[in-house]
Design a protein around this motif. Sequence first.
Motif, mmCIF file in Angstrom:
data_model
loop_
_atom_site.group_PDB
_atom_site.id
_atom_site.type_symbol
_atom_site.label_atom_id
_atom_site.label_comp_id
_atom_site.label_asym_id
_atom_site.label_seq_id
_atom_site.Cartn_x
_atom_site.Cartn_y
_atom_site.Cartn_z
ATOM 1 N N LYS A 184 -18.214 -56.905 14.800
ATOM 2 C CA LYS A 184 -17.923 -55.968 13.601
ATOM 3 C C LYS A 184 -19.418 -55.784 12.817
ATOM 4 O O LYS A 184 -20.224 -56.841 12.507
ATOM 5 C CB LYS A 184 -17.011 -56.563 12.927
ATOM 6 C CG LYS A 184 -16.682 -55.608 11.501
ATOM 7 C CD LYS A 184 -16.014 -54.311 12.198
ATOM 8 C CE LYS A 184 -15.479 -53.328 10.921
ATOM 9 N NZ LYS A 184 -14.885 -51.954 11.352
ATOM 10 N N ARG A 185 -19.603 -54.530 12.726
ATOM 11 C CA ARG A 185 -21.005 -54.312 11.860
ATOM 12 C C ARG A 185 -20.629 -53.702 10.613
ATOM 13 O O ARG A 185 -19.636 -53.033 10.424
ATOM 14 C CB ARG A 185 -21.659 -53.204 12.657
ATOM 15 C CG ARG A 185 -22.832 -53.723 13.748
ATOM 16 C CD ARG A 185 -22.215 -53.742 15.058
ATOM 17 N NE ARG A 185 -21.967 -52.215 15.596
ATOM 18 C CZ ARG A 185 -21.430 -52.298 16.823
ATOM 19 N NH1 ARG A 185 -20.844 -53.164 17.481
ATOM 20 N NH2 ARG A 185 -21.164 -50.761 17.071
ATOM 21 N N HIS A 186 -21.241 -54.159 9.583
ATOM 22 C CA HIS A 186 -21.062 -53.815 8.049
ATOM 23 C C HIS A 186 -22.323 -53.268 7.500
ATOM 24 O O HIS A 186 -23.597 -53.858 8.094
ATOM 25 C CB HIS A 186 -20.605 -54.863 7.433
ATOM 26 C CG HIS A 186 -19.177 -55.261 7.776
ATOM 27 N ND1 HIS A 186 -18.098 -54.903 7.449
ATOM 28 C CD2 HIS A 186 -19.083 -56.539 8.506
ATOM 29 C CE1 HIS A 186 -17.018 -55.542 7.908
ATOM 30 N NE2 HIS A 186 -17.791 -56.669 8.544
ATOM 31 N N PHE A 187 -22.344 -52.104 7.002
ATOM 32 C CA PHE A 187 -23.622 -51.842 6.334
ATOM 33 C C PHE A 187 -24.147 -52.459 5.220
ATOM 34 O O PHE A 187 -23.485 -52.767 4.249
ATOM 35 C CB PHE A 187 -23.464 -50.217 5.878
ATOM 36 C CG PHE A 187 -24.692 -49.471 5.491
ATOM 37 C CD1 PHE A 187 -25.746 -49.251 6.222
ATOM 38 C CD2 PHE A 187 -24.775 -49.505 4.005
ATOM 39 C CE1 PHE A 187 -26.875 -48.749 5.606
ATOM 40 C CE2 PHE A 187 -26.044 -48.864 3.355
ATOM 41 C CZ PHE A 187 -27.087 -48.437 4.175
ATOM 42 N N GLU A 188 -25.398 -52.741 5.409
ATOM 43 C CA GLU A 188 -25.779 -53.662 4.185
ATOM 44 C C GLU A 188 -27.305 -52.849 3.456
ATOM 45 O O GLU A 188 -28.029 -52.294 4.481
ATOM 46 C CB GLU A 188 -26.479 -54.996 4.747
ATOM 47 C CG GLU A 188 -25.478 -55.939 5.201
ATOM 48 C CD GLU A 188 -25.928 -57.080 5.789
ATOM 49 O OE1 GLU A 188 -27.249 -57.155 5.695
ATOM 50 O OE2 GLU A 188 -25.327 -58.069 6.526
ATOM 51 N N PHE A 189 -27.020 -52.433 2.557
ATOM 52 C CA PHE A 189 -27.947 -51.693 1.679
ATOM 53 C C PHE A 189 -29.603 -52.012 1.812
ATOM 54 O O PHE A 189 -30.566 -51.467 2.143
ATOM 55 C CB PHE A 189 -27.755 -51.549 0.161
ATOM 56 C CG PHE A 189 -28.856 -50.748 -0.500
ATOM 57 C CD1 PHE A 189 -28.563 -49.208 -0.375
ATOM 58 C CD2 PHE A 189 -29.692 -51.221 -1.099
ATOM 59 C CE1 PHE A 189 -29.432 -48.492 -1.123
ATOM 60 C CE2 PHE A 189 -30.643 -50.432 -2.152
ATOM 61 C CZ PHE A 189 -30.486 -49.092 -1.976
ATOM 62 N N ASP A 194 -34.949 -52.101 4.493
ATOM 63 C CA ASP A 194 -35.950 -52.515 4.972
ATOM 64 C C ASP A 194 -36.162 -51.780 6.304
ATOM 65 O O ASP A 194 -37.284 -51.562 6.745
ATOM 66 C CB ASP A 194 -35.414 -54.042 5.544
ATOM 67 C CG ASP A 194 -36.573 -54.823 6.073
ATOM 68 O OD1 ASP A 194 -37.618 -54.947 5.510
ATOM 69 O OD2 ASP A 194 -36.470 -55.363 7.446
ATOM 70 N N GLY A 195 -35.087 -51.171 6.943
ATOM 71 C CA GLY A 195 -35.214 -50.414 8.088
ATOM 72 C C GLY A 195 -36.013 -48.881 7.687
ATOM 73 O O GLY A 195 -36.902 -48.488 8.567
ATOM 74 N N LEU A 196 -36.093 -48.412 6.682
ATOM 75 C CA LEU A 196 -36.551 -47.255 6.170
ATOM 76 C C LEU A 196 -37.780 -47.595 6.081
ATOM 77 O O LEU A 196 -38.797 -46.710 6.308
ATOM 78 C CB LEU A 196 -35.845 -46.569 5.026
ATOM 79 C CG LEU A 196 -34.520 -45.894 5.267
ATOM 80 C CD1 LEU A 196 -34.016 -45.471 3.946
ATOM 81 C CD2 LEU A 196 -34.546 -44.740 6.135
ATOM 82 N N ALA A 258 -32.763 -48.977 14.272
ATOM 83 C CA ALA A 258 -31.794 -50.118 14.649
ATOM 84 C C ALA A 258 -31.177 -50.553 13.595
ATOM 85 O O ALA A 258 -29.897 -50.930 13.383
ATOM 86 C CB ALA A 258 -32.112 -51.029 15.706
ATOM 87 N N ARG A 259 -32.220 -51.019 12.445
ATOM 88 C CA ARG A 259 -31.627 -51.648 11.102
ATOM 89 C C ARG A 259 -30.586 -50.723 10.563
ATOM 90 O O ARG A 259 -29.590 -51.148 10.021
ATOM 91 C CB ARG A 259 -32.514 -52.080 10.321
ATOM 92 C CG ARG A 259 -33.709 -53.157 11.014
ATOM 93 C CD ARG A 259 -33.083 -54.547 11.085
ATOM 94 N NE ARG A 259 -32.591 -55.079 9.890
ATOM 95 C CZ ARG A 259 -33.305 -55.769 9.106
ATOM 96 N NH1 ARG A 259 -34.599 -55.991 9.247
ATOM 97 N NH2 ARG A 259 -32.661 -56.039 7.909
ATOM 98 N N LEU A 260 -30.829 -49.492 10.424
ATOM 99 C CA LEU A 260 -29.888 -48.419 9.728
ATOM 100 C C LEU A 260 -28.548 -48.667 10.471
ATOM 101 O O LEU A 260 -27.482 -48.244 9.813
ATOM 102 C CB LEU A 260 -30.280 -47.348 10.004
ATOM 103 C CG LEU A 260 -31.720 -46.997 9.354
ATOM 104 C CD1 LEU A 260 -32.281 -45.314 9.533
ATOM 105 C CD2 LEU A 260 -31.689 -47.022 7.840
#
Length: 480
Positions: A184-189, A194-196, A258-260
Amino acid sequence: MLFNSIDFALFLPIVFLIYWGVVHKSIKAQNIFIILASYTFYGWWDWRFLFLIVTSTLVDYFVGLGLQRYEAKKKRKALLYLSIITNIGILVFFKYFNFFVDTFVDVFSLFGKEISVTSLQIILPVGISFYTFQTLSYSIDVYNRKIAPTRDFFAFTAFVCFFSQLVAGPIERAKHLLPQFQQKRHFEFSSGVDGLKQILWGLFKKMVIADTCGRYVAILFANPSDFTSSSLVIGAVLFSFQIYADFSGYSDIAIGVARLFGFHLKQNFATPYFSTSITEFWRRWHISLSTWFRDYVYIPLGGNKTSKSRFVCTILIVFSVSGLWHGASWTFIIWGLLHAFLYLVTFFITGKNKKPISNRYLYRLSHIFKMFFTFSLVSFAWIFFRAESVSGAFVYIGNIFSTSIMSFPNFTSMGSLLTLVLLLFFLLTIEWKGRDEKYAIKQLFQKRSRVLRWSFYSLLILFIGLFANMDEVPFIYFQF
């Protein structure tokens, strides 16, 4: 679809919003959506080549299941050979068929026999060298019982075609990336921010540094006889920065994207131009490919646990294949062999016990000299990598070692060149400060005020706006 295109600027937020806003409740739905988005991303160039990705996916998925089912050595080997023949066969046909045909004809002509063989008009599919290696490593690892095969077809397919790193890497291993598609993937702000940041740094390197260097490099390598020796030296240095900023910039964007989506890709570059030896350079440059050849070619051939003569042969094989992986041309093979020679010389010299430098000032001076010397060797080898032909590379090198070596560079716009030099100095300064991080600006100004951080990010955006080429310049490694 290029990362530095308007198309991708529209594609990414749409995919991001659907991924986290619509299909986020189901792992299977997320994976299916990633597959659809990835096939759209890849098919943007030429949808006909999607069948190659599908073929590699189906073959290696069922090979993995077969390797789990059968214990007989002959059957397991047959399945492994099926994977190798399929993936390498696809790669050889589309990338090397005409090269081998032309080489065959040239060899016969050396003995005075002219033969006529028709070459095929083969289009090279984007990213073929990357995804074939990624799927092949899965089958090899399952065969060696390093990982267990997956029965989740959608997770495996998403692992193969994930658009973030599909066409130019990093070349991920199933052991690291595949489990991420099964959980399961959860969005982490914080992860998204960091990805941006990494995407922004990658775009700066590509659109400002690489593309600006590329304008000079294209002119210099096209007509080396029109320029002084000092100008050609600058051209070789600029290509060194062009290919680094271009490829590491792509890797930064791929990892950031990918981090997004909740995935963690492995670092592909670790400030390689700060290396103090060729061996260190190859631990820092295109890490995913270097470690691939280490694990699947170098170590199976014996590595450094064999006799000296066999070790030398192994290094020559690894670097020759690495050169050929980059392109169907003798320029790439010579580039690989040059690095093999430099690697062997460095390996045997540094293998001897040396008395360390105790004086810290002399040590720092020695360190700087080693970095400069290593960079000079790498830049010289890059000439073969960039040249259109072997003869073209020797013409370029011959004009460097001419009587005009002490002359002033004869560029038409010295002001623009000076601006580029300042931009390169800016790049090197930021990368030196962040040399111990996964990417240069990861922790930059984190302990300072928010105003300073955002001012820096705004400066990068301003640079992109001022210096970016209006044309969408493809990434160099798309041709590999």
